[in-house]
Design a protein around this motif. Structure first.
Motif, PDB file in Angstrom:
ATOM      1  N   LYS A 116       2.886  34.278  -6.426  1.00  0.00           N
ATOM      2  CA  LYS A 116       2.496  34.752  -7.760  1.00  0.00           C
ATOM      3  C   LYS A 116       3.654  34.556  -8.738  1.00  0.00           C
ATOM      4  N   ILE A 123       4.330  38.166 -13.276  1.00  0.00           N
ATOM      5  CA  ILE A 123       4.285  36.762 -12.858  1.00  0.00           C
ATOM      6  C   ILE A 123       5.292  35.983 -13.701  1.00  0.00           C
ATOM      7  N   VAL A 147       2.321  37.673 -17.542  1.00  0.00           N
ATOM      8  CA  VAL A 147       2.923  36.349 -17.379  1.00  0.00           C
ATOM      9  C   VAL A 147       4.091  36.223 -18.355  1.00  0.00           C
ATOM     10  N   PHE A 207      -2.386  30.008 -15.704  1.00  0.00           N
ATOM     11  CA  PHE A 207      -2.579  31.460 -15.791  1.00  0.00           C
ATOM     12  C   PHE A 207      -3.463  31.910 -16.949  1.00  0.00           C
ATOM     13  N   ALA A 231       7.661  36.143  -4.438  1.00  0.00           N
ATOM     14  CA  ALA A 231       6.500  36.605  -5.201  1.00  0.00           C
ATOM     15  C   ALA A 231       5.189  36.379  -4.453  1.00  0.00           C
ATOM     16  N   LYS A 256       2.304  44.701 -14.292  1.00  0.00           N
ATOM     17  CA  LYS A 256       1.556  44.014 -13.243  1.00  0.00           C
ATOM     18  C   LYS A 256       0.698  42.902 -13.836  1.00  0.00           C
ATOM     19  N   ASP A 257       0.849  41.707 -13.278  1.00  0.00           N
ATOM     20  CA  ASP A 257       0.086  40.507 -13.667  1.00  0.00           C
ATOM     21  C   ASP A 257       0.386  40.018 -15.080  1.00  0.00           C
TER      22      ASP A 257
END
Length: 256
Positions: free
Chosen positions: A54, A33, A9, A79, A51, A6-7
């Motif tokens: 995102k 992401i 990049v 980011f 997304a 999660k989150d």
């Protein structure tokens, strides 16, 4: 299974279509992401919409070091971090030994190999901070040969060598580096190749019969599942590996 992505990049070259598109879609489903480095705007927009915004598409092909540097700078500006890289973009361009030229051979290697190095080189300072992971998409042709495609195969073999080299060099930073070797994967690019034959359906069935497990091609989603696993904490002690996702095509007797 929570892959703890999660989150995170993740840069994905060629990330809008085919194998790259499936990887990007899988990352989105995991809450990561993806940064899609791909000029295919329609497919890229669809993934960014999936997304909920995102995700980021950078609509270029990586033909120069400066473009790779631009991708990294754009990602950091938006980011602030990079947690992983999937090197995927490339094309089997049919530059062979007999029917190619030295100039075309050099260009084929440049198109299929150099951006793997460029992207990781510029992302490395940020991967050190995140203790990130790298996945190089290679090809079974690097170990079996194919005929008539010297440039592409040389690049794919070099990607496998770089996987081991980078795994060693990046050990002090706990950055893991692995490669995936697909064989027969039915992507839009593959479909275009099949359709170049006088009888495409017959050719497709001929190839399917040679794939030991299930007599079918690997799906892009099956390659994506392996890539996403390798990017995740669940693969925390896997590095320097060449992983075959090919239904046994490379190593099992095809008479099976």
């Amino acid at each position: 299974m929570d892959l703890n992505l999660k989150d995170k990049v993740i840069l994905v070259s060629g990330g809008a279509k085919g194998i790259g598109g499936a990887i990007s879609r899988g990352l989105i489903e995991e809450g990561a992401i993806p940064v899609l480095i791909d000029p295919s705007e329609k497919e890229g927009k669809e993934l960014v919409a999936l997304a909920g915004g995102k995700a980021l598409q950078i609509p270029i092909r990586l033909f120069s070091p400066e473009q790779a540097q631009e991708v990294v700078q754009t990602t950091i500006k938006k980011f602030g971090k990079i947690d992983g890289v999937v090197n995927n973009a490339g094309a089997n361009d049919g530059v062979g030994l007999e029917h190619g030229t030295p100039e075309k051979f050099a260009q084929s290697i440049a198109n299929n190999l150099f951006h793997y190095y460029h992207l990781v080189h510029y992302a490395l300072p940020f991967l050190k901070k995140s203790k990130g992971a790298l996945v190089n998409i290679s090809s079974k042709t690097a170990v079996t040969g194919q005929g008539g495609t010297s440039g592409y195969v040389a690049a794919k073999g070099a990607q496998l060598a770089l996987t081991r080299e980078w795994a060693v060099e990046l050990l002090p930073y706990q950055i893991r580096v692995n490669a995936i070797l697909p064989a027969e994967v039915y992507t839009p690019m593959y479909e275009s190749w099949i359709n170049s034959f006088p009888n495409p359906e017959e050719k497709l069935q001929e190839i399917n019969r040679k794939i030991p497990l299930g007599k079918r091609m690997t799906t892009p989603e099956e390659i994506a599942s392996m890539a996403i696993f390798l990017l995740s904490d669940k693969a925390s002690h896997i590095t320097g590996q060449h992983l075959y996702v090919d239904g046994g095509y490379t190593h099992l007797d095809r008479s099976l």
